[in-house]
Design a protein around this motif. Structure first.
Motif, PDB file in Angstrom:
ATOM      1  N   GLU A 132       0.827  -1.201   0.000  1.00  0.00           N
ATOM      2  CA  GLU A 132       0.000   0.000   0.000  1.00  0.00           C
ATOM      3  C   GLU A 132       0.865   1.256   0.000  1.00  0.00           C
ATOM      4  O   GLU A 132       0.603   2.219  -0.736  1.00  0.00           O
ATOM      5  CB  GLU A 132      -0.916  -0.022   1.221  1.00  0.00           C
ATOM      6  CG  GLU A 132      -1.893   1.138   1.268  1.00  0.00           C
ATOM      7  CD  GLU A 132      -2.813   1.043   2.472  1.00  0.00           C
ATOM      8  OE1 GLU A 132      -3.639   1.958   2.653  1.00  0.00           O
ATOM      9  OE2 GLU A 132      -2.690   0.057   3.222  1.00  0.00           O
ATOM     10  N   GLU A 133       1.895   1.261   0.846  1.00  0.00           N
ATOM     11  CA  GLU A 133       2.799   2.407   0.871  1.00  0.00           C
ATOM     12  C   GLU A 133       3.520   2.569  -0.459  1.00  0.00           C
ATOM     13  O   GLU A 133       3.682   3.686  -0.964  1.00  0.00           O
ATOM     14  CB  GLU A 133       3.803   2.228   2.000  1.00  0.00           C
ATOM     15  CG  GLU A 133       3.183   2.282   3.386  1.00  0.00           C
ATOM     16  CD  GLU A 133       4.215   2.039   4.473  1.00  0.00           C
ATOM     17  OE1 GLU A 133       5.380   1.749   4.111  1.00  0.00           O
ATOM     18  OE2 GLU A 133       3.871   2.144   5.668  1.00  0.00           O
ATOM     19  N   GLN A 134       3.931   1.448  -1.048  1.00  0.00           N
ATOM     20  CA  GLN A 134       4.623   1.514  -2.333  1.00  0.00           C
ATOM     21  C   GLN A 134       3.687   2.047  -3.420  1.00  0.00           C
ATOM     22  O   GLN A 134       4.085   2.866  -4.258  1.00  0.00           O
ATOM     23  CB  GLN A 134       5.122   0.126  -2.721  1.00  0.00           C
ATOM     24  CG  GLN A 134       5.910   0.096  -4.029  1.00  0.00           C
ATOM     25  CD  GLN A 134       6.369  -1.305  -4.377  1.00  0.00           C
ATOM     26  OE1 GLN A 134       6.035  -2.262  -3.685  1.00  0.00           O
ATOM     27  NE2 GLN A 134       7.145  -1.424  -5.439  1.00  0.00           N
ATOM     28  N   LEU A 135       2.409   1.601  -3.397  1.00  0.00           N
ATOM     29  CA  LEU A 135       1.442   2.080  -4.376  1.00  0.00           C
ATOM     30  C   LEU A 135       1.159   3.570  -4.190  1.00  0.00           C
ATOM     31  O   LEU A 135       1.048   4.319  -5.171  1.00  0.00           O
ATOM     32  CB  LEU A 135       0.147   1.280  -4.255  1.00  0.00           C
ATOM     33  CG  LEU A 135      -0.966   1.635  -5.252  1.00  0.00           C
ATOM     34  CD1 LEU A 135      -0.490   1.416  -6.678  1.00  0.00           C
ATOM     35  CD2 LEU A 135      -2.213   0.806  -4.980  1.00  0.00           C
ATOM     36  N   ALA A 136       1.076   4.019  -2.920  1.00  0.00           N
ATOM     37  CA  ALA A 136       0.833   5.443  -2.672  1.00  0.00           C
ATOM     38  C   ALA A 136       2.004   6.286  -3.166  1.00  0.00           C
ATOM     39  O   ALA A 136       1.813   7.339  -3.793  1.00  0.00           O
ATOM     40  CB  ALA A 136       0.597   5.665  -1.175  1.00  0.00           C
ATOM     41  N   ASN A 137       3.226   5.815  -2.888  1.00  0.00           N
ATOM     42  CA  ASN A 137       4.404   6.544  -3.373  1.00  0.00           C
ATOM     43  C   ASN A 137       4.459   6.563  -4.896  1.00  0.00           C
ATOM     44  O   ASN A 137       4.778   7.592  -5.513  1.00  0.00           O
ATOM     45  CB  ASN A 137       5.673   5.908  -2.802  1.00  0.00           C
ATOM     46  CG  ASN A 137       5.760   6.053  -1.296  1.00  0.00           C
ATOM     47  OD1 ASN A 137       5.212   6.992  -0.720  1.00  0.00           O
ATOM     48  ND2 ASN A 137       6.426   5.116  -0.633  1.00  0.00           N
ATOM     49  N   PHE A 138       4.121   5.428  -5.503  1.00  0.00           N
ATOM     50  CA  PHE A 138       4.126   5.349  -6.970  1.00  0.00           C
ATOM     51  C   PHE A 138       3.091   6.295  -7.569  1.00  0.00           C
ATOM     52  O   PHE A 138       3.362   7.015  -8.534  1.00  0.00           O
ATOM     53  CB  PHE A 138       3.837   3.913  -7.396  1.00  0.00           C
ATOM     54  CG  PHE A 138       3.676   3.731  -8.879  1.00  0.00           C
ATOM     55  CD1 PHE A 138       4.786   3.690  -9.717  1.00  0.00           C
ATOM     56  CD2 PHE A 138       2.412   3.631  -9.437  1.00  0.00           C
ATOM     57  CE1 PHE A 138       4.623   3.528 -11.089  1.00  0.00           C
ATOM     58  CE2 PHE A 138       2.249   3.472 -10.801  1.00  0.00           C
ATOM     59  CZ  PHE A 138       3.366   3.417 -11.630  1.00  0.00           C
ATOM     60  N   THR A 139       1.876   6.316  -6.942  1.00  0.00           N
ATOM     61  CA  THR A 139       0.820   7.192  -7.441  1.00  0.00           C
ATOM     62  C   THR A 139       1.214   8.658  -7.326  1.00  0.00           C
ATOM     63  O   THR A 139       1.020   9.454  -8.252  1.00  0.00           O
ATOM     64  CB  THR A 139      -0.476   6.931  -6.661  1.00  0.00           C
ATOM     65  OG1 THR A 139      -0.834   5.546  -6.782  1.00  0.00           O
ATOM     66  CG2 THR A 139      -1.615   7.790  -7.198  1.00  0.00           C
ATOM     67  N   ALA A 140       1.783   9.026  -6.166  1.00  0.00           N
ATOM     68  CA  ALA A 140       2.195  10.422  -5.978  1.00  0.00           C
ATOM     69  C   ALA A 140       3.286  10.818  -6.961  1.00  0.00           C
ATOM     70  O   ALA A 140       3.259  11.911  -7.545  1.00  0.00           O
ATOM     71  CB  ALA A 140       2.672  10.623  -4.535  1.00  0.00           C
ATOM     72  N   THR A 141       4.245   9.916  -7.174  1.00  0.00           N
ATOM     73  CA  THR A 141       5.341  10.219  -8.103  1.00  0.00           C
ATOM     74  C   THR A 141       4.827  10.390  -9.529  1.00  0.00           C
ATOM     75  O   THR A 141       5.174  11.351 -10.230  1.00  0.00           O
ATOM     76  CB  THR A 141       6.392   9.111  -8.049  1.00  0.00           C
ATOM     77  OG1 THR A 141       6.870   8.973  -6.699  1.00  0.00           O
ATOM     78  CG2 THR A 141       7.558   9.432  -8.964  1.00  0.00           C
TER      79      THR A 141
END
Length: 310
Positions: free
Chosen positions: A88-97
């Protein structure tokens, strides 16, 4: 004789042998039966023992499997939650980037468009100047027509008298013994009288008040078009087109709208009082002159003007 006796002796011997053999056979058969029965009991006992041990083994194996399964499921559940949180954290970081990348790309594209944006207003300015010239020409023509109806009183032009030339008097040269000669225009030493003033006083002209015509009394704004076969229908009006809610001045500023209006309201531009209603809308004129600006005329104007973009 002897042979018969021997025969009779041999017969009991044979019987005894047969009986003994039968007895031995019975004993053997009985022992075999006991042995067979004993073997069957051993097999049944072994089968029962194996079945019991098999059940115990299966229960023990099942219990061990269940215990290990619960332990492993607990471990897997904890690891799965940790993995889900990390994902989830990785997906949130990916989405923000990725979102930031897209926003920066869009901003860069907008900056390129802004730098390459060059607006040439020459055609619009030329059209506006043409419309202004047409309005000025029309206003002059209306003013000329209005002036003819005002019946102005001619204003006399004041006549300016000619300025008299100054009289040049020669100065006498004094000589001894000579008397001074009298000044020109004098007799017996009298001073000349000033000439009467010929200045004409200006004629006072009364101020002319402009003639104001009541537009509610005008009944001949334009030549009525043929509306005999006109069927009034609904016309969709958007916010970027002309309509009967537009003022006459706005319509005149656009060449296409002006031609469309003049083709329906024929001669309205030449009416002497047209300048008094240029700031009004066609819809307002329908309340001032409802007999002329009736429903059919308004429908024709709306249908024609709504096809022209402002």
């Amino acid at each position: 004789m002897l042979s018969r006796i021997e025969k009779y002796k041999r017969k009991p011997l044979k019987k005894a042998t047969i009986i003994a053999g039968a007895l031995c056979l019975c004993i053997g058969l009985g022992g075999g039966v006991k042995t067979a029965l004993a073997d069957q009991d051993v097999q049944l006992l072994m089968a029962n023992w194996f079945s019991k041990k098999q059940g115990e083994s299966l229960n023990e194996i099942d219990a061990a499997i269940n215990t290990e399964r619960e332990l492993l499921m607990g471990q897997l559940k904890g690891e799965l939650q940790a993995e889900m949180k990390a994902a989830e954290e990785q997906l949130a970081n990916f989405t923000a980037t990725e979102k930031q990348k897209r926003i920066e790309a869009l901003q860069a594209h907008a900056e390129e468009i802004r730098e390459s944006m060059k607006i040439n207003n020459s055609p619009q300015q030329a059209a506006i100047l043409t419309n202004l010239d047409a309005i000025l020409t029309q206003a002059k023509a209306q003013m000329d027509g209005q002036t003819a109806e005002l019946k102005l009183i001619p204003v006399p032009i004041p006549v300016t008298p000619p300025t008299p030339s100054p009289v040049v008097v020669p100065e006498p040269t004094p000589e001894s013994g000579d008397k001074p000669e009298p000044t020109l225009g004098t007799e017996n030493g009298e001073q000349p009288q000033p000439a009467p003033s010929t200045e004409v006083s200006p004629v006072e002209v009364p101020a002319l008040e402009p003639v104001v015509v009541d537009i509610y009394s005008v009944t001949d704004w334009f030549a009525m078009p043929n509306v005999q076969n006109v069927v009034v229908e609904e016309v969709t009006i958007t916010g970027n087109v002309f309509s009967i809610n537009s003022s006459f001045s706005d319509i005149i500023m656009n060449s296409k709208a002006r031609e469309a209006m003049y083709s329906i309201l024929r001669g309205i531009e030449n009416h002497p009082q047209f300048h008094q209603i240029q700031n009004k809308s066609i819809e307002e004129m329908s309340r001032i002159a409802p007999s002329l600006f009736n429903e059919q005329v308004l429908y024709l104007l709306n249908k024609s003007l709504s096809t022209i973009t402002i």
